[in-house]
Write a protein that holds these residues in place. Structure first.
Motif: not given
Length: 256
Positions: A91-97, A148-154, A175-183
Motif C-alpha cells: 500500500m504505497g504512500m505519496v506524502f504532501q512534503h 538538488r531537485l525541484s519540488g515537482g521532481q521530488k 501531492p501537489t499542495s506543497a508545489l509552486d503552481p508551475e510545477l
C-alpha cells in the motif's frame, strides 16, 4: 463492489477531545481512482494515515485484499513494526512534503523498500528502479540527492518510490499542495498516466479539475464524516447536499 482492494469499516479517530474521523466506511475496487475532497481540517489526511496505520485508529477496521491492517490474524494482537512495514509495501504512500531520505540518492530512495523490506535481489530492484525513474521522467536524475531537485521532481521521485514495491494500492496525500503552481502539472500528468494504466489509487486533493477528469468516484468529507459520494460528473454538476454545494461554490469563486 465485490472483492474490493481496500475495505474500510467504521473508522474513527480522535486527538484528545477533537473528533477527527467519525464512522468512516469506504470500499475501493481494483483499478479505481477515488478522489477524497473536503475543506482543510476535515480529516482527509488523517483518513489516509489511519488506513496505512501511521496513525492507529481508535475504532473500525481496514482490510487490504482481505488482510486486516494493524492486527495479526485472529484480530486481537497488534502487528509489530516488521509486519506493518511489510504490509505497507502493498500500500504505497505519496506524502504532501515528499518525505524523501535526504542522505540517499534518488535511485537509492526508490530501491530502499524493495531491498530492505521485501528482501528482493539487488540487480532486479536496480533495473526496476531505473525503469520507474524513466517512467516519471527522471532517468537523468537518479544519482542526484533530493536537495538538488525541484519540488515537482521530488514528488515524482516519491511516486516512483511508492511504485517500487509493486503495491496493490497507492495513497496520495495532497501531492501537489506543497508545489509552486508551475510545477503542479508535471506531477498530475504522472498521476493521470497511472490512472490510465489501471493503478488503484486513493487521492486526497484540492485539484478540482484533476478530480473531475480522472476520478472514477469522488468522496466528499466534512468534519470527519462522509457527506457525499458520487461519480465526478454528478458530484461537480449536481451535488446532493448543501454542504457540498457550498464547498464547490467557494472553489469556483476562488478560481474566478
Amino acid at each position: 463492489m465485490s472483492n474490493p482492494v481496500l475495505q474500510v469499516r467504521g473508522l474513527s479517530k480522535s486527538f484528545g477531545t477533537n473528533l477527527v474521523l467519525a464512522d468512516i466506511s469506504l470500499d475501493v475496487d481494483r483499478g479505481e481512482t477515488v478522489c477524497v475532497l473536503g475543506p482543510s481540517g476535515s480529516g482527509k489526511s488523517t483518513l489516509l494515515r489511519c488506513i496505512n496505520w501511521l496513525e492507529p485508529p481508535d475504532g473500525g477496521t481496514v482490510h487490504l485484499s482481505g488482510t486486516r491492517i494493524g492486527y495479526r490474524p485472529g484480530g486481537n494482537v497488534a502487528m509489530g513494526d516488521r509486519d506493518l512495514a511489510a504490509v505497507r509495501t502493498r500500500m504505497g504512500m505519496v506524502f504532501q512534503h515528499f518525505a524523501l531520505w535526504p542522505h540517499l540518492t534518488v535511485i537509492q530512495n526508490v530501491m530502499e523498500a524493495p531491498l530492505h523490506v521485501q528482501k528482493r535481489p539487488r540487480g532486479e530492484v536496480r533495473a526496476e528502479a531505473e525503469a520507474l525513474l524513466a517512467q516519471v521522467g527522471l532517468a537523468d536524475k537518479m544519482d542526484q540527492f533530493p536537495a538538488r531537485l525541484s519540488g515537482g521532481q521530488k514528488q515524482r521521485v516519491g511516486i516512483a518510490r511508492a511504485l517500487a514495491t509493486k503495491p496493490e494500492l497507492i495513497l496520495f496525500d495532497e501531492p501537489t499542495s506543497a508545489l509552486d503552481p508551475e510545477l503542479v502539472g508535471e506531477v498530475l500528468l504522472v498521476m493521470k498516466d497511472l490512472a490510465a494504466k489501471g493503478m488503484t489509487m486513493v487521492i486526497v486533493t484540492h485539484e478540482m479539475g484533476f478530480a473531475r477528469d480522472v476520478a472514477n468516484r469522488v468522496v466528499f468529507i466534512d468534519r470527519g464524516h462522509v457527506v457525499e459520494t458520487d461519480r465526478p460528473d454528478v458530484f461537480f454538476s449536481q451535488p446532493k447536499t448543501d454542504r457540498a454545494r457550498q464547498f464547490l461554490q467557494r472553489f469556483a469563486g476562488a478560481a474566478a
